[in-house]
Scaffold this motif. Structure first.
Motif, PDB file in Angstrom:
ATOM      1  N   GLY A   1       3.232  -6.241 -25.447  1.00  0.00           N
ATOM      2  CA  GLY A   1       2.442  -7.151 -26.281  1.00  0.00           C
ATOM      3  C   GLY A   1       1.767  -6.417 -27.424  1.00  0.00           C
ATOM      4  O   GLY A   1       1.473  -5.211 -27.343  1.00  0.00           O
ATOM      5  N   LEU A   2       1.513  -7.133 -28.519  1.00  0.00           N
ATOM      6  CA  LEU A   2       0.898  -6.520 -29.697  1.00  0.00           C
ATOM      7  C   LEU A   2      -0.510  -6.020 -29.407  1.00  0.00           C
ATOM      8  O   LEU A   2      -0.924  -4.996 -29.934  1.00  0.00           O
ATOM      9  N   VAL A   3      -1.260  -6.753 -28.575  1.00  0.00           N
ATOM     10  CA  VAL A   3      -2.654  -6.363 -28.323  1.00  0.00           C
ATOM     11  C   VAL A   3      -2.703  -5.001 -27.641  1.00  0.00           C
ATOM     12  O   VAL A   3      -3.409  -4.083 -28.090  1.00  0.00           O
TER      13      VAL A   3
ATOM     14  N   ASP B   1       0.831  -1.209   0.000  1.00  0.00           N
ATOM     15  CA  ASP B   1       0.000   0.000   0.000  1.00  0.00           C
ATOM     16  C   ASP B   1       0.867   1.261   0.000  1.00  0.00           C
ATOM     17  O   ASP B   1       0.579   2.224  -0.690  1.00  0.00           O
ATOM     18  N   ASN B   2       1.942   1.213   0.791  1.00  0.00           N
ATOM     19  CA  ASN B   2       2.721   2.436   0.992  1.00  0.00           C
ATOM     20  C   ASN B   2       3.864   2.621  -0.001  1.00  0.00           C
ATOM     21  O   ASN B   2       4.226   3.755  -0.313  1.00  0.00           O
ATOM     22  N   TYR B   3       4.454   1.510  -0.481  1.00  0.00           N
ATOM     23  CA  TYR B   3       5.701   1.666  -1.261  1.00  0.00           C
ATOM     24  C   TYR B   3       5.700   0.965  -2.619  1.00  0.00           C
ATOM     25  O   TYR B   3       6.587   1.208  -3.425  1.00  0.00           O
ATOM     26  N   VAL B   4       4.792   0.063  -2.858  1.00  0.00           N
ATOM     27  CA  VAL B   4       4.821  -0.684  -4.129  1.00  0.00           C
ATOM     28  C   VAL B   4       3.633  -0.287  -5.001  1.00  0.00           C
ATOM     29  O   VAL B   4       3.780  -0.010  -6.192  1.00  0.00           O
ATOM     30  N   GLY B   5       2.474  -0.234  -4.398  1.00  0.00           N
ATOM     31  CA  GLY B   5       1.261   0.048  -5.171  1.00  0.00           C
ATOM     32  C   GLY B   5       0.547  -1.240  -5.517  1.00  0.00           C
ATOM     33  O   GLY B   5       0.653  -2.251  -4.831  1.00  0.00           O
ATOM     34  N   ASP B   6      -0.126  -1.199  -6.647  1.00  0.00           N
ATOM     35  CA  ASP B   6      -1.007  -2.286  -7.051  1.00  0.00           C
ATOM     36  C   ASP B   6      -0.234  -3.593  -7.288  1.00  0.00           C
ATOM     37  O   ASP B   6       0.788  -3.624  -7.974  1.00  0.00           O
ATOM     38  N   PHE B   7      -0.744  -4.685  -6.717  1.00  0.00           N
ATOM     39  CA  PHE B   7      -0.108  -6.001  -6.830  1.00  0.00           C
ATOM     40  C   PHE B   7      -0.033  -6.466  -8.289  1.00  0.00           C
ATOM     41  O   PHE B   7       0.996  -6.933  -8.768  1.00  0.00           O
ATOM     42  N   GLU B   8      -1.150  -6.306  -9.006  1.00  0.00           N
ATOM     43  CA  GLU B   8      -1.191  -6.754 -10.407  1.00  0.00           C
ATOM     44  C   GLU B   8      -0.201  -5.983 -11.265  1.00  0.00           C
ATOM     45  O   GLU B   8       0.459  -6.554 -12.141  1.00  0.00           O
ATOM     46  N   SER B   9      -0.086  -4.673 -11.022  1.00  0.00           N
ATOM     47  CA  SER B   9       0.827  -3.862 -11.839  1.00  0.00           C
ATOM     48  C   SER B   9       2.269  -4.279 -11.593  1.00  0.00           C
ATOM     49  O   SER B   9       3.070  -4.363 -12.530  1.00  0.00           O
ATOM     50  N   ALA B  10       2.598  -4.525 -10.320  1.00  0.00           N
ATOM     51  CA  ALA B  10       3.974  -4.949 -10.002  1.00  0.00           C
ATOM     52  C   ALA B  10       4.266  -6.295 -10.657  1.00  0.00           C
ATOM     53  O   ALA B  10       5.363  -6.528 -11.168  1.00  0.00           O
ATOM     54  N   ASN B  11       3.260  -7.160 -10.690  1.00  0.00           N
ATOM     55  CA  ASN B  11       3.423  -8.473 -11.307  1.00  0.00           C
ATOM     56  C   ASN B  11       3.650  -8.334 -12.812  1.00  0.00           C
ATOM     57  O   ASN B  11       4.569  -8.933 -13.386  1.00  0.00           O
TER      58      ASN B  11
ATOM     59  N   ASP C   1      -3.009   0.939 -27.745  1.00  0.00           N
ATOM     60  CA  ASP C   1      -2.298   2.182 -27.451  1.00  0.00           C
ATOM     61  C   ASP C   1      -2.413   3.175 -28.621  1.00  0.00           C
ATOM     62  O   ASP C   1      -2.413   4.385 -28.422  1.00  0.00           O
ATOM     63  N   LEU C   2      -2.527   2.630 -29.847  1.00  0.00           N
ATOM     64  CA  LEU C   2      -2.666   3.504 -31.031  1.00  0.00           C
ATOM     65  C   LEU C   2      -3.904   4.383 -30.906  1.00  0.00           C
ATOM     66  O   LEU C   2      -3.975   5.468 -31.475  1.00  0.00           O
ATOM     67  N   PHE C   3      -4.908   3.883 -30.192  1.00  0.00           N
ATOM     68  CA  PHE C   3      -6.152   4.650 -30.025  1.00  0.00           C
ATOM     69  C   PHE C   3      -6.222   5.331 -28.659  1.00  0.00           C
ATOM     70  O   PHE C   3      -7.282   5.747 -28.212  1.00  0.00           O
ATOM     71  N   GLY C   4      -5.072   5.385 -27.997  1.00  0.00           N
ATOM     72  CA  GLY C   4      -5.030   6.038 -26.695  1.00  0.00           C
ATOM     73  C   GLY C   4      -5.647   5.228 -25.573  1.00  0.00           C
ATOM     74  O   GLY C   4      -5.981   5.760 -24.518  1.00  0.00           O
ATOM     75  N   ILE C   5      -5.833   3.937 -25.817  1.00  0.00           N
ATOM     76  CA  ILE C   5      -6.433   3.078 -24.776  1.00  0.00           C
ATOM     77  C   ILE C   5      -5.327   2.361 -24.029  1.00  0.00           C
ATOM     78  O   ILE C   5      -4.460   1.732 -24.656  1.00  0.00           O
ATOM     79  N   LYS C   6      -5.331   2.464 -22.709  1.00  0.00           N
ATOM     80  CA  LYS C   6      -4.347   1.733 -21.916  1.00  0.00           C
ATOM     81  C   LYS C   6      -4.899   0.331 -21.683  1.00  0.00           C
ATOM     82  O   LYS C   6      -5.899   0.157 -20.994  1.00  0.00           O
ATOM     83  N   GLY C   7      -4.269  -0.633 -22.312  1.00  0.00           N
ATOM     84  CA  GLY C   7      -4.757  -2.006 -22.236  1.00  0.00           C
ATOM     85  C   GLY C   7      -4.636  -2.576 -20.837  1.00  0.00           C
ATOM     86  O   GLY C   7      -3.816  -2.116 -20.038  1.00  0.00           O
ATOM     87  N   PRO C   8      -5.449  -3.565 -20.522  1.00  0.00           N
ATOM     88  CA  PRO C   8      -5.365  -4.187 -19.195  1.00  0.00           C
ATOM     89  C   PRO C   8      -4.143  -5.099 -19.074  1.00  0.00           C
ATOM     90  O   PRO C   8      -3.397  -5.276 -20.049  1.00  0.00           O
ATOM     91  N   THR C   9      -3.990  -5.679 -17.915  1.00  0.00           N
ATOM     92  CA  THR C   9      -2.839  -6.570 -17.718  1.00  0.00           C
ATOM     93  C   THR C   9      -3.182  -8.010 -18.125  1.00  0.00           C
ATOM     94  O   THR C   9      -2.422  -8.931 -17.853  1.00  0.00           O
ATOM     95  N   TRP C  10      -4.306  -8.202 -18.782  1.00  0.00           N
ATOM     96  CA  TRP C  10      -4.739  -9.476 -19.364  1.00  0.00           C
ATOM     97  C   TRP C  10      -4.574 -10.656 -18.419  1.00  0.00           C
ATOM     98  O   TRP C  10      -5.281 -10.747 -17.444  1.00  0.00           O
ATOM     99  N   LEU C  11      -3.607 -11.513 -18.689  1.00  0.00           N
ATOM    100  CA  LEU C  11      -3.511 -12.752 -17.905  1.00  0.00           C
ATOM    101  C   LEU C  11      -3.098 -12.530 -16.457  1.00  0.00           C
ATOM    102  O   LEU C  11      -3.225 -13.424 -15.625  1.00  0.00           O
ATOM    103  N   ALA C  12      -2.594 -11.344 -16.147  1.00  0.00           N
ATOM    104  CA  ALA C  12      -2.220 -11.061 -14.762  1.00  0.00           C
ATOM    105  C   ALA C  12      -3.375 -10.425 -14.001  1.00  0.00           C
ATOM    106  O   ALA C  12      -3.252 -10.124 -12.824  1.00  0.00           O
ATOM    107  N   SER C  13      -4.495 -10.210 -14.686  1.00  0.00           N
ATOM    108  CA  SER C  13      -5.624  -9.523 -14.057  1.00  0.00           C
ATOM    109  C   SER C  13      -6.755 -10.505 -13.787  1.00  0.00           C
ATOM    110  O   SER C  13      -7.118 -11.305 -14.659  1.00  0.00           O
ATOM    111  N   THR C  14      -7.321 -10.423 -12.590  1.00  0.00           N
ATOM    112  CA  THR C  14      -8.428 -11.331 -12.281  1.00  0.00           C
ATOM    113  C   THR C  14      -9.654 -11.009 -13.139  1.00  0.00           C
ATOM    114  O   THR C  14     -10.485 -11.866 -13.386  1.00  0.00           O
TER     115      THR C  14
END
Lengths: 475, 313
Positions: free
Chosen positions: B148-150, A253-263, B155-168
């Motif tokens: 990644g290409l996706v 929470d304080n020093y790394v931020g979002d778990f998914e982003s760090a991953n 990104d070409l359309f200014g959309i920040k893509g999700p983290t896909w397989l790392a995202s629940t």
């Protein structure tokens, strides 16, 4: 009169017979040993099957065994994941088609030994030239179940803190002074973090996700117990575990931020070919294993130091170790020779053969990757102490100051302040490992509170532990 | 004499095999023989053993211990059973219809008479013959969040893509995308079905003034319903058993946080990681029953929407 010459029933009967024949044909009849007779050589070559790592390095190691035992030939086979589970080994032994010897991860050693998956080598050990104090004690102890020795420990590792000295100097920290407490770790991380708006440029430190500390390292430093003395009660619901996980959550929470982003930041580095975050300079500190020195030798641009990982207030210097042991499978037709192989492999000749092959591989790596300077080799930590000493004398003088001090740190940890991964996880080691990881990830990604996560771990692992003990008690 | 003389109405066995019907029967048995032999030798035994093991506690090493319905009672209280079943149903509900619609639309396009059609058909079919491990490895690169290409395309359309397989949130949609991408097999089946529709029906409809859309709705789709029915049934059966792609994409863990823990990964984990063969067999039995009920329901409902020249019960 039927117009069908082959009825459905007849067809199925014929198919069944053919299938049965197919199965029967696939079953190889046991080979009958040739009777000794005149004109045959005095010493018959005995071939042993070994399951573990494979590849050119490993083939060259096993090719060296006839130098010590001219009558032995070892056929190595790789069987995939041998750190956790080792499905092929277990199913093969259950079916009576196991190898003679195999490398086995120490996480699950007790779990498998207790089920009778390993041959009891106590008598052979005692009859040999080996002494119990020839081995690092924690690792030898992990091959012992109910007073019997079920294998010989081969290699091990320890975990500690690596820090980037240049990064420290860059933000005004003393490059020779790593953080020694959790409070200092937080303070240093805050200084070392670099962000460009919302984008992370460099993390100061990412516990758990980066490196190889898991939750075990931090909780052991806080004094957390994992099992009761009789190994029947799982203690991951102890308040120390919950507090440790809470500290990790607060750290994010304080020093790394979002778990998914760090991953995904770490995954991004690896898929871009930049390697591990610490090697790529994308994190300033890393809690990971002694093997990491080998990675850093191939990246001479990183000026780093090593020290015990920071500890909490009132905590203790601590770490954990794992590695592999070599075992004999029950049902080996050559138990005497199989023990000779185990003895050779974990002894100085085996380690010498491995080091020779590793040095040659290091030369090839330097050429292939066009790395600067002379090829360098960082030996693994042998559990057999004479071999460890031999490796130190042979290879450490060729390495630099930081490698030598890290070697000394590793040996100090091995002798004085490490936990064995196998003995702390007990008879449901696989479940303990998986559920501890799930607990940490659930809490770090805010799916559960630390308390919920650890209680969930307790419930699941205790159930598996109870089942394991029930099988043993009823056997 | 008469008794030993073969007659047309009672052909000898040898005569039967020379007849058209006999040759057809022989071809039939020869064609099904490889599968039948394989089934009897390698599959039937494990199926029967699994049925029995579902009522035992069995860790491969010690003898199986009869526990009655305990495994099934444990299933009810097991959160991971519910999670894995939920994840699988989600993927089935999304991937099967989406795969069918996309395959059908592509098959319609590939049924046109234009130059180079063979190349287009090959191109769309290739993903379905790429091994699961290779396609999973490919998608790992495509869906890589930073490079990644996706996400590069978004990104070409200014959309920040999700983290896909790392995202629940996005892990299951990532798997569904991969499955739809690899649905060339369904597309080929549709293409074959489309080519079976007689041109005379389209000509008659055109003469009656039917537009392209009306021909699609009133000629093509009704005549394709048997094919659609087949792909629906097979799609449901196959997708409930999704395993290898998820195993490779998630390193066998069904992560992050069990968000891609599909049913068979959970069966595998219990059987070959935790060595709870009895529990894994009980899980398999439940999956078998779910698929059986859905398939029977599909067959029962087929009469209401599947056009067939042979009347369906």
């Amino acid at each position: 009169m039927s117009t069908r010459a082959l009825s459905r029933r007849n067809f199925l009967a014929l198919s069944g017979t053919a299938a049965a024949s197919l199965v029967a044909a696939a079953c190889v009849a046991p080979e009958v040993a040739p009777a000794a007779g005149e004109g045959e050589p005095m010493m018959e070559t005995i071939e042993l099957n070994h399951w573990g790592f494979s590849g050119p390095i490993w083939e060259s190691i096993w090719e060296a065994i006839p130098d010590t035992y001219p009558n032995l030939k070892v056929n190595p086979t790789e069987i995939g994941d041998i750190v956790f589970g080792d499905q092929k080994y277990l199913t093969a032994v259950a079916a009576g088609t196991g190898p003679d010897t195999a490398l086995q991860g120490r996480h699950t050693f007790l779990q498998f030994a207790a089920k009778g998956l390993y041959y009891d080598v106590t008598d052979q050990f005692d009859a040999s030239d080996l002494n119990r104090d020839d081995y690092t004690p924690v690792q030898l102890n992990e091959t012992v179940w109910e007073g019997k020795i079920y294998g010989l420990p081969w290699d091990t590792d320890v975990r500690f803190l690596y820090w980037n000295r240049d990064h420290f100097a860059e933000v005004g920290l003393d490059p020779d002074q790593p953080p020694t407490t959790w409070a200092e770790l937080e303070e240093y991380t805050d200084k070392l973090n670099i962000r460009d708006g919302d984008e992370v440029v460099r993390y100061g430190f990412v516990p758990y996700l980066y490196g190889n500390s898991w939750m075990w390292l931090w909780a052991f430093q806080a004094g957390a117990p994992s099992l009761s003395d009789d190994k029947r009660t799982v203690l991951c619901d102890d308040q120390i575990w919950i507090d440790t996980l809470q500290w990790l959550v607060d750290f994010y929470d304080n020093y790394v931020g979002d778990f998914e982003s760090a991953n995904s930041f770490q995954q991004g580095l690896q898929s871009a070919g930049l390697g591990l975050p610490f090697v790529a300079g994308k994190t300033s500190m890393s809690a990971t294993g002694s093997w990491h020195v080998g990675d850093l030798l191939r990246s001479p641009g990183v000026d780093y130091g090593t020290a015990p990982a920071p500890i909490p207030a009132g905590g203790m210097k601590s770490t954990w170790s794992c590695g592999f042991s070599i075992i004999m499978a029950p049902g080996s037709e050559h138990p005497e020779e199989a023990f000779q192989v185990m003895r050779w492999f974990t002894g100085t000749p085996g380690w010498d053969a491995l080091a020779t092959a590793d040095v040659a591989e290091a030369k090839r790596t330097w050429e292939r990757e066009q790395l600067e300077g002379d090829p360098k080799f960082w030996p693994r930590l042998a559990c057999y102490l004479p071999a460890l000493e031999h490796l130190e004398k042979t290879y450490l003088p060729e390495l630099g100051e930081i490698e030598n001090s890290t070697w000394a740190l590793s040996l100090d940890a091995l002798r004085n302040w490490t936990h064995g991964c196998g003995s702390v996880m007990g008879l449901a080691a696989l479940q303990y490992w998986v559920e501890m990881d799930n607990a940490a990830r659930n809490a770090l990604s805010k799916q559960m509170t630390p308390e919920e996560a650890m209680l969930n771990c307790k419930t699941l692992v205790q159930e598996a532990t109870d089942q394991a003990w029930e099988s043993i008690d009823n056997a | 004499m008469a008794a030993t003389t073969p007659t047309l109405s009672t052909p000898t066995a040898r005569g039967f095999w020379k007849s058209l019907r006999g040759r057809e029967a022989l071809s039939f048995y020869l064609f099904i023989a490889p599968w039948t032999l394989g089934f009897l030798a390698f599959i039937l035994g494990p199926i029967l053993a699994s049925l029995a093991l579902g009522f035992t506690q069995y860790d491969i090493i010690l003898p199986a211990k009869w526990v009655g319905l305990k495994n099934f009672r444990d299933l009810i209280a097991d959160p991971l059973f519910r999670i894995s079943l939920g994840n699988t149903v989600y993927i089935v509900l999304m991937a099967v219809p989406l795969g069918m619609v996309v395959s059908f639309l592509i098959a319609l396009l590939l049924n046109q008479k234009v130059r180079g059609m063979a190349a287009y058909r090959t191109g769309y079919f290739i993903p379905s013959i790429v091994p699961a491990v290779a396609s999973a490895a490919l998608w790992l690169y495509l869906l890589q969040p930073q490079w990644g290409l996706v996400n590069g395309f978004l990104d070409l359309f200014g959309i920040k893509g999700p983290t896909w397989l790392a995202s629940t949130t996005w892990s299951k949609p990532s798997i569904i995308m991969l499955m739809v991408w690899a649905s060339g097999g369904t597309m080929i089946i549709y293409l074959a079905g489309l080519q079976d529709i007689p041109d005379t029906l389209y000509e008659a409809a055109s003469i009656d003034g039917a537009s392209w859309l009306r021909r699609l709705v009133h000629v093509t789709i009704p005549l394709m319903t048997p094919t659609i029915f087949f792909t629906l049934v097979m799609g449901i059966i196959g997708t409930f058993q999704v395993f290898s792609v998820v195993f490779v994409l998630t390193d066998g863990m069904g992560g992050p946080l069990n968000s891609t823990l599909v049913y068979l990964i959970y069966v595998y984990r219990n059987a070959f990681v935790f060595f709870r063969m009895g529990y894994a067999s009980a899980l398999s039995l439940i999956l078998f029953l779910i698929i059986l009920v859905l398939t029977l329901a599909n067959v029962r409902l087929a009469g209401r929407w599947v056009y067939s020249e042979v009347e369906m019960e």
